[in-house]
Design a protein around this motif. Structure first.
Motif, PDB file in Angstrom:
ATOM      1  N   SER A 355      43.103 -11.994 -27.088  1.00 39.66           N
ATOM      2  CA  SER A 355      42.848 -12.238 -25.674  1.00 39.66           C
ATOM      3  C   SER A 355      42.206 -13.597 -25.478  1.00 39.66           C
ATOM      4  CB  SER A 355      41.936 -11.149 -25.100  1.00 39.66           C
ATOM      5  OG  SER A 355      40.596 -11.400 -25.474  1.00 39.66           O
ATOM      6  N   SER A 356      42.109 -13.969 -24.212  1.00 34.35           N
ATOM      7  CA  SER A 356      41.561 -15.280 -23.863  1.00 34.35           C
ATOM      8  C   SER A 356      40.076 -15.391 -24.156  1.00 34.35           C
ATOM      9  CB  SER A 356      41.807 -15.547 -22.379  1.00 34.35           C
ATOM     10  OG  SER A 356      43.172 -15.465 -22.096  1.00 34.35           O
ATOM     11  N   ASN A 357      39.404 -14.285 -24.413  1.00 30.26           N
ATOM     12  CA  ASN A 357      37.955 -14.307 -24.586  1.00 30.26           C
ATOM     13  C   ASN A 357      37.508 -14.608 -26.015  1.00 30.26           C
ATOM     14  OD1 ASN A 357      37.407 -13.756 -21.896  1.00 30.26           O
ATOM     15  ND2 ASN A 357      37.594 -11.549 -22.202  1.00 30.26           N
ATOM     16  N   HIS A 358      38.441 -14.956 -26.887  1.00 31.56           N
ATOM     17  CA  HIS A 358      38.051 -15.306 -28.256  1.00 31.56           C
ATOM     18  C   HIS A 358      37.129 -16.531 -28.212  1.00 31.56           C
ATOM     19  CE1 HIS A 358      38.348 -16.630 -32.423  1.00 31.56           C
ATOM     20  NE2 HIS A 358      38.823 -15.440 -32.715  1.00 31.56           N
ATOM     21  N   PRO A 359      36.067 -16.546 -29.025  1.00 30.53           N
ATOM     22  CA  PRO A 359      35.108 -17.660 -28.987  1.00 30.53           C
ATOM     23  C   PRO A 359      35.744 -19.032 -29.173  1.00 30.53           C
ATOM     24  CG  PRO A 359      34.243 -15.855 -30.320  1.00 30.53           C
ATOM     25  CD  PRO A 359      35.644 -15.476 -29.959  1.00 30.53           C
ATOM     26  N   PHE A 360      36.818 -19.109 -29.950  1.00 32.03           N
ATOM     27  CA  PHE A 360      37.491 -20.384 -30.171  1.00 32.03           C
ATOM     28  C   PHE A 360      38.006 -20.950 -28.849  1.00 32.03           C
ATOM     29  CE2 PHE A 360      41.538 -22.608 -31.355  1.00 32.03           C
ATOM     30  CZ  PHE A 360      40.956 -23.713 -31.963  1.00 32.03           C
ATOM     31  N   HIS A 361      38.649 -20.098 -28.041  1.00 35.68           N
ATOM     32  CA  HIS A 361      39.226 -20.558 -26.772  1.00 35.68           C
ATOM     33  C   HIS A 361      38.141 -20.784 -25.721  1.00 35.68           C
ATOM     34  CE1 HIS A 361      43.061 -19.867 -28.567  1.00 35.68           C
ATOM     35  NE2 HIS A 361      42.752 -18.614 -28.799  1.00 35.68           N
ATOM     36  N   VAL A 362      37.124 -19.951 -25.746  1.00 38.23           N
ATOM     37  CA  VAL A 362      35.992 -20.168 -24.840  1.00 38.23           C
ATOM     38  C   VAL A 362      35.337 -21.509 -25.145  1.00 38.23           C
ATOM     39  CG1 VAL A 362      33.711 -19.334 -24.161  1.00 38.23           C
ATOM     40  CG2 VAL A 362      35.574 -17.697 -24.504  1.00 38.23           C
ATOM     41  N   GLY A 363      35.218 -21.820 -26.449  1.00 40.37           N
ATOM     42  CA  GLY A 363      34.612 -23.089 -26.843  1.00 40.37           C
ATOM     43  C   GLY A 363      35.419 -24.289 -26.397  1.00 40.37           C
ATOM     44  N   ILE A 364      36.752 -24.230 -26.546  1.00 39.71           N
ATOM     45  CA  ILE A 364      37.594 -25.344 -26.111  1.00 39.71           C
ATOM     46  C   ILE A 364      37.494 -25.525 -24.599  1.00 39.71           C
ATOM     47  CG2 ILE A 364      39.963 -26.214 -25.949  1.00 39.71           C
ATOM     48  CD1 ILE A 364      40.581 -24.805 -28.556  1.00 39.71           C
ATOM     49  N   GLU A 365      37.509 -24.412 -23.868  1.00 34.42           N
ATOM     50  CA  GLU A 365      37.387 -24.510 -22.410  1.00 34.42           C
ATOM     51  C   GLU A 365      36.060 -25.162 -22.022  1.00 34.42           C
ATOM     52  OE1 GLU A 365      37.831 -21.481 -18.653  1.00 34.42           O
ATOM     53  OE2 GLU A 365      36.461 -20.918 -20.261  1.00 34.42           O
ATOM     54  N   LYS A 366      34.987 -24.750 -22.651  1.00 35.40           N
ATOM     55  CA  LYS A 366      33.663 -25.286 -22.330  1.00 35.40           C
ATOM     56  C   LYS A 366      33.601 -26.790 -22.592  1.00 35.40           C
ATOM     57  CE  LYS A 366      28.736 -24.587 -23.336  1.00 35.40           C
ATOM     58  NZ  LYS A 366      27.759 -23.802 -24.138  1.00 35.40           N
ATOM     59  N   ILE A 367      34.148 -27.215 -23.733  1.00 32.92           N
ATOM     60  CA  ILE A 367      34.121 -28.637 -24.079  1.00 32.92           C
ATOM     61  C   ILE A 367      34.968 -29.454 -23.110  1.00 32.92           C
ATOM     62  CG2 ILE A 367      34.959 -30.306 -25.781  1.00 32.92           C
ATOM     63  CD1 ILE A 367      32.276 -29.197 -26.527  1.00 32.92           C
ATOM     64  N   THR A 368      36.185 -28.994 -22.837  1.00 36.44           N
ATOM     65  CA  THR A 368      37.087 -29.781 -21.995  1.00 36.44           C
ATOM     66  C   THR A 368      36.604 -29.851 -20.549  1.00 36.44           C
ATOM     67  OG1 THR A 368      38.485 -27.810 -21.684  1.00 36.44           O
ATOM     68  CG2 THR A 368      39.129 -29.371 -23.408  1.00 36.44           C
ATOM     69  N   ARG A 369      35.839 -28.866 -20.099  1.00 37.34           N
ATOM     70  CA  ARG A 369      35.335 -28.919 -18.721  1.00 37.34           C
ATOM     71  C   ARG A 369      34.239 -29.973 -18.564  1.00 37.34           C
ATOM     72  NH1 ARG A 369      39.239 -26.129 -18.539  1.00 37.34           N
ATOM     73  NH2 ARG A 369      39.508 -24.163 -17.409  1.00 37.34           N
ATOM     74  N   SER A 370      33.644 -30.403 -19.687  1.00 37.96           N
ATOM     75  CA  SER A 370      32.552 -31.378 -19.598  1.00 37.96           C
ATOM     76  C   SER A 370      32.895 -32.721 -20.242  1.00 37.96           C
ATOM     77  CB  SER A 370      31.294 -30.809 -20.270  1.00 37.96           C
ATOM     78  OG  SER A 370      31.535 -30.541 -21.642  1.00 37.96           O
ATOM     79  N   LEU A 371      34.101 -32.839 -20.791  1.00 35.02           N
ATOM     80  CA  LEU A 371      34.483 -34.028 -21.545  1.00 35.02           C
ATOM     81  C   LEU A 371      35.285 -34.972 -20.653  1.00 35.02           C
ATOM     82  CD1 LEU A 371      34.094 -34.870 -24.538  1.00 35.02           C
ATOM     83  CD2 LEU A 371      36.367 -33.922 -24.991  1.00 35.02           C
ATOM     84  N   TRP A 372      34.766 -36.170 -20.433  1.00 33.14           N
ATOM     85  CA  TRP A 372      35.463 -37.165 -19.616  1.00 33.14           C
ATOM     86  C   TRP A 372      36.322 -38.039 -20.518  1.00 33.14           C
ATOM     87  CZ3 TRP A 372      35.873 -36.960 -14.531  1.00 33.14           C
ATOM     88  CH2 TRP A 372      34.900 -36.261 -13.797  1.00 33.14           C
TER      89      TRP A 372
END
Length: 669
Positions: A355-372
């Motif tokens: 599922s989408s809630n795997h820590p790997f995917h959560v981590g990528i989402e978190k990084i990309t939301r703050s990475l310019w």
């Protein structure tokens, strides 16, 4: 569904398709087809899809698929209008399109491939459909369209004794899929007659548990209709009938069906809502289940289906116990994977949450939301790459920007060209890691392979990881454009992935990903090298070493990768000048388990000179297949550099060594 949201989705859909088609030098209908098939494959609706457009008198087709879970042959036809809000698809036109698709299937059965150029992907499609027809229990026809259809489906038909079903994926249905925020359309099941059940005492307001007995035929029919969508929240993958448990299930179904209930552990299922009806003699029965998922018992369910469809097992006396847990809708994604994780103890398997809630995917989402990302056009305007951890996140985020001005600003900061999904990330990672044959197996299978290789050891997703992942995305997208510009006529994603893997291998992965991130583009030297390399790569892909092998299937095999590795290609001097001094640290989850198999250990124990010797001997004597000679050279190079070969490489290498010795090879020859 609000009309406004549907209208916004329609506009974004057409704009995205047109922009992608222009960027990839493809037609809008082909781009729309590939986009929808990717989404349906990620949703578990289809598997192993291949796009190729062919139109002739009375027939038309845009692609096909083979669903291993259901055993079905799937055919696709596309109607792309460019005016989704104005046009409608009437019943008569729907029937005509399905009729053209049916005619294509009939013509394939009658040898249509003989009339098609053997070098084209259409020829491969015709051959694959012709071969699949005798073994397919049924055929599914899909109509894909960007307009609203006046009918959602048509009654089942018949083709030479095969059941033919029809599915319409129109604008409304695609919008529901994109905006649901779930893996796919929720499964709702009606039971007639209702299933008598026993309710357990309720101890937590977030869930309640019911015990019931479900007829085996009903369970088989459910799997036949929904396939692996029933198992989306199951952390296990179906182990096929090679495992002892599954052979036991099959034997019991065929020889002792009355004892199946006693022998089998049953299934564990979850739902968001359960509806009941009162029984005349007292008690209650389950009449309808919403959001049904089987989180333990996937082997049981699939085995019952396969035994019925392939072995013609009589399921009239088969019953299966079911523990059904009703979970509050807002807690489904949290609680259900945990139920699955702790329920699955029948066989030792790697616990992977797809599922989408795997820590790997959560981590990528978190990084990309703050990475310019640095401004690539000299404007000074930084942007962000948007990672869709769950389907429809981009559309939902855009919709939350209420005004047109705010939506334009959002698109400026998050360009559509910089959106990528979980399946995309798996393509980027595996191409760079030298696994292009996995990428060629399709979005869903490639993604699942990534997650299984990762296991419980997700890498640390920090800023550096995020930047280098995006650099791989830029590398993949840019290479894809270069390949598209060549107008090779097919197999674009295969050529793209193999070209990236080959140049990564040739440079020992010293391509400067950090520079790609900083500049948000490929250097001229790297672009020129890829443009040159993709030509011989394409020649290997479209000319399988084994005669009669389907090109699409060839690209899915490690043998193809070995052949691409054998291309005599040298890194150009101007690219060598800009390579990093050392291979970039890459913690992407592509490594297999630390423990190697006995075959791998045996291969690694044979000295490299012996592998090189057998390759020379085979070439001189014309013994062994060409791919075996190349494999011997590759294994020799791996052993010489202390690189670990894969399990499959090891198995094939030992076989070729045994065959060489049988034919007269000696280590000192």
């Amino acid at each position: 569904m609000s009309q406004n949201s549907l209208s916004a989705y329609a506009q974004d859909l057409v704009a995205d398709v047109l922009a992608t088609a222009e960027a990839e030098n493809a037609t809008a209908p082909d781009t729309f087809t590939r986009r929808v098939l990717d989404e349906l494959e990620q949703a578990g609706e289809i598997e192993n899809t291949f796009t190729a457009y062919h139109k002739a008198h009375g027939l038309e087709v845009n692609g096909y698929g083979t669903n291993e879970s259901l055993g079905t042959l799937d055919l696709f036809i596309t109607h792309f209008s460019l005016r989704p809000e104005e046009d409608r698809l009437p019943r008569a036109q729907v029937e005509t399109l399905f009729k053209r698709l049916t005619t294509f299937v009939r013509r394939c059965r009658d040898g249509l491939a003989r009339d098609i150029d053997e070098s084209s992907d259409v020829h491969d499609m015709c051959v694959a459909v012709e071969k699949a027809l005798p073994d397919a229990p049924r055929i599914r026809l899909f109509l894909l369209t960007d307009v609203v259809s006046t009918v959602s489906t048509l009654p089942p038909g018949d083709l030479d004794g095969l059941t033919v079903t029809h599915e319409v994926w129109d604008l409304n249905r695609l919008h529901r899929l994109a905006s649901s925020g779930t893996l796919s359309e929720p499964i709702a099941v009606d039971f007639d007659p209702p299933l008598p059940c026993l309710a357990t005492p309720e101890t937590d307001r977030n869930y309640s548990v019911f015990l019931a007995i479900i007829p085996g035929q009903e369970l088989a029919d459910l799997y036949g209709k929904h396939g692996t969508r029933l198992l989306e929240l199951n952390v296990r993958s179906f182990l096929q009938t090679k495992g002892g448990v599954n052979r036991g299930i099959r034997d019991t179904l065929l020889h002792s069906p009355d004892r199946f209930l006693a022998y089998n552990n049953g299934i564990t299922a979850t739902a968001s809502t359960v509806e009941f009806t009162q029984l005349p003699g007292g008690g209650q029965a389950i009449s309808r289940i919403h959001d049904l998922q089987i989180v333990n018992g996937g082997q049981t369910t699939a085995s019952i289906h396969y035994a019925h469809t392939r072995d013609k097992a009589d399921l009239s006396r088969v019953h299966v116990q079911m523990k059904l847990t009703r979970v509050s809708p807002d807690r489904l994604q949290e609680i259900v994977p945990e139920i699955s994780k702790y329920s699955n103890t029948q066989n030792k398997v790697t616990v992977v949450d797809f599922s989408s809630n795997h820590p790997f995917h959560v981590g990528i989402e978190k990084i990309t939301r703050s990475l310019w990302a640095p401004a690539a056009d000299g404007s000074g305007q930084e942007t962000r790459w948007f990672y869709e951890r769950a389907r429809g996140q981009y559309t939902d985020a855009l919709a939350r920007e209420r005004t047109p001005a705010n939506q334009r600003k959002f698109k400026g900061l998050h360009p559509l060209a910089q959106k990528f999904t979980k399946a995309d990330a798996a393509k980027y990672i595996h191409s760079w890691a030298g696994l292009p044959y996995l990428v060629s197996r399709g979005a869903e299978k490639n993604f699942r392979e990534l997650m299984m290789r990762m296991g419980d050891n997700a890498p640390d997703v920090n800023n550096s990881f995020g930047q280098r992942l995006i650099a791989k995305a830029i590398l993949f997208k840019a290479t894809d454009k270069l390949v598209a510009a060549r107008d090779f006529g097919g197999y674009k994603i295969n050529i793209t992935s193999y070209s990236i893997a080959r140049i990564a291998e040739a440079t020992n992965r010293r391509i400067d990903l950090d520079r790609i991130w900083r500049e948000q583009r490929l250097s001229p030297a790297l672009a020129t090298a890829l443009e040159d390399l993709c030509v011989p790569v394409r020649e290997v892909i479209v000319n399988p070493l084994r005669g009669g092998t389907n090109i699409g299937e060839w690209a899915k095999r490690p043998d193809c990768w070995e052949a691409v590795l054998a291309i005599p290609w040298t890194v150009p001097d101007d690219l060598v000048a800009e390579l990093a001094e050392q291979p970039l640290e890459d913690s992407a989850p592509v490594a297999l388990d630390d423990t190697t198999t006995g075959d791998v250990a045996s291969v690694m124990a044979i000295p490299a000179p012996e592998w090189f010797a057998v390759a020379r001997w085979a070439k001189e004597t014309r013994n062994l297949q060409p791919w075996q000679r190349q494999l011997a050279e590759t294994v020799g190079r791996y052993v010489n550099n202390s690189w670990t070969v894969t399990d499959k490489q090891a198995t094939q290498a030992l076989r070729l060594m045994d065959e060489a010795k049988r034919l007269g090879f000696h280590a000192n020859s």
